[in-house]
Scaffold this motif. Structure first.
Motif, short mmCIF file in Angstrom:
data_model
loop_
_atom_site.label_atom_id
_atom_site.label_comp_id
_atom_site.label_asym_id
_atom_site.label_seq_id
_atom_site.Cartn_x
_atom_site.Cartn_y
_atom_site.Cartn_z
N ASN A 199 -2.86 -5.65 -0.49
CA ASN A 199 -3.24 -6.91 -1.13
C ASN A 199 -4.57 -7.46 -0.65
O ASN A 199 -5.00 -8.52 -1.12
N SER A 201 -8.57 -7.26 -0.29
CA SER A 201 -9.81 -6.64 -0.76
C SER A 201 -10.77 -6.44 0.41
O SER A 201 -11.36 -5.36 0.57
N THR A 224 -6.43 -9.63 -3.37
CA THR A 224 -6.62 -9.07 -4.72
C THR A 224 -6.46 -10.11 -5.81
O THR A 224 -6.78 -9.84 -6.97
#
Length: 268
Positions: A199, A201, A224
């Motif tokens: 989850n 980035s 994300t």
């Protein structure tokens, strides 16, 4: 959030918290006679005795006592969180604090697990020692499990530079998961890392390696969902049987509703 040792002025609040939680949760698992036994077992007198022996702690969220935990030497008991506050990681936080305290002296921790808490303790690494039962009123039987967990003492002589970790467990409400990888660096007692995957980035953390070997750091990442999240974390290292490092973490968001949680990451 504030975790402190309880005093006599907290007796009535701890008693009511304990009784109300038992009455709310335990009837789904036990007959009335067993529920009554639990309530009488956690009496005012028993709680007061534990407070006088400095064995009871309480967790505040804002100005509300939301949970409590006790220990007797290396035995954990009376861990309760108000039902309305359950699912936010407070129980795990209290357990970790008790384990940390016990781990200063002992190599293992013991507890008596009620039926409603067995899965929670198994997720924390506890294993079954024995199955026990006690007769209560009207022929009812209280069944519980004695469980234990091996504790590793804090390891202070660790150089994190170049080590990689992956997430093994995390409280609901946290962003990192099993696909998140952390790449650590260290210079003296300064620690930093970048992390991503699952989850996340992109994320970064920076903090200190304390004299007792624990880690204190702040983290920031974008997930994300394009949300930018920030928080703080206290991490306790343990050396596994294979020689790799496991970090047992207690974290808190510094944005949103400032939820707390716990996670475990292990060296890859």
């Amino acid at each position: 959030m504030n975790y402190i040792q309880a005093s006599s002025e907290h007796l009535e609040t701890i008693y009511r918290l304990t009784q109300d939680t038992i009455r709310s949760i335990y009837p789904s698992y036990y007959p009335k006679e067993v529920v009554d036994f639990f309530c009488s077992h956690h009496s005012r007198e028993a709680i007061q005795s534990d407070i006088e022996n400095k064995n009871v702690w309480i967790l505040f969220v804002n100005d509300t006592i939301v949970g409590t935990g006790s220990r007797d030497e290396n035995h954990i008991n009376r861990v309760f969180v108000i039902p309305d506050f359950q699912g936010n990681g407070y129980g795990s936080f209290i357990m970790q604090q008790l384990e940390n305290k016990i781990g200063e002296v002992y190599d293992e921790v013991l507890l008596d697990a009620s039926l409603c808490a067995i899965q929670l303790y198994e997720k924390r690494g506890y294993s079954t020692v024995s199955y026990e039962k006690t007769a209560v009123e009207n022929g009812s039987i209280l069944v519980y499990i004695v469980m234990k967990k091996e504790l590793s003492h804090i390891t202070s002589a660790i150089n994190y530079d170049g080590k990689c970790f992956s997430t093994k467990s995390n409280t609901s409400g946290g962003d990192v998961n099993s696909k998140t990888v952390f790449n650590y660096h260290q210079l003296g007692d300064i620690l930093w890392a970048d992390y991503q995957g699952g989850n996340i980035s992109k994320g970064f953390l920076v903090g200190n390696v304390e004299k007792d070997g624990t880690l204190d750091f702040h983290y920031q990442h974008i997930n994300t969902k394009k949300q930018i999240r920030i928080g703080k974390c206290h991490s306790m290292p343990q050396t596994l049987s294979n020689g790799k490092i496991s970090l047992h973490e207690e974290w808190q968001w510094l944005d949103g509703n400032c939820d707390v949680g716990s996670s475990v990451i292990e060296e890859m």
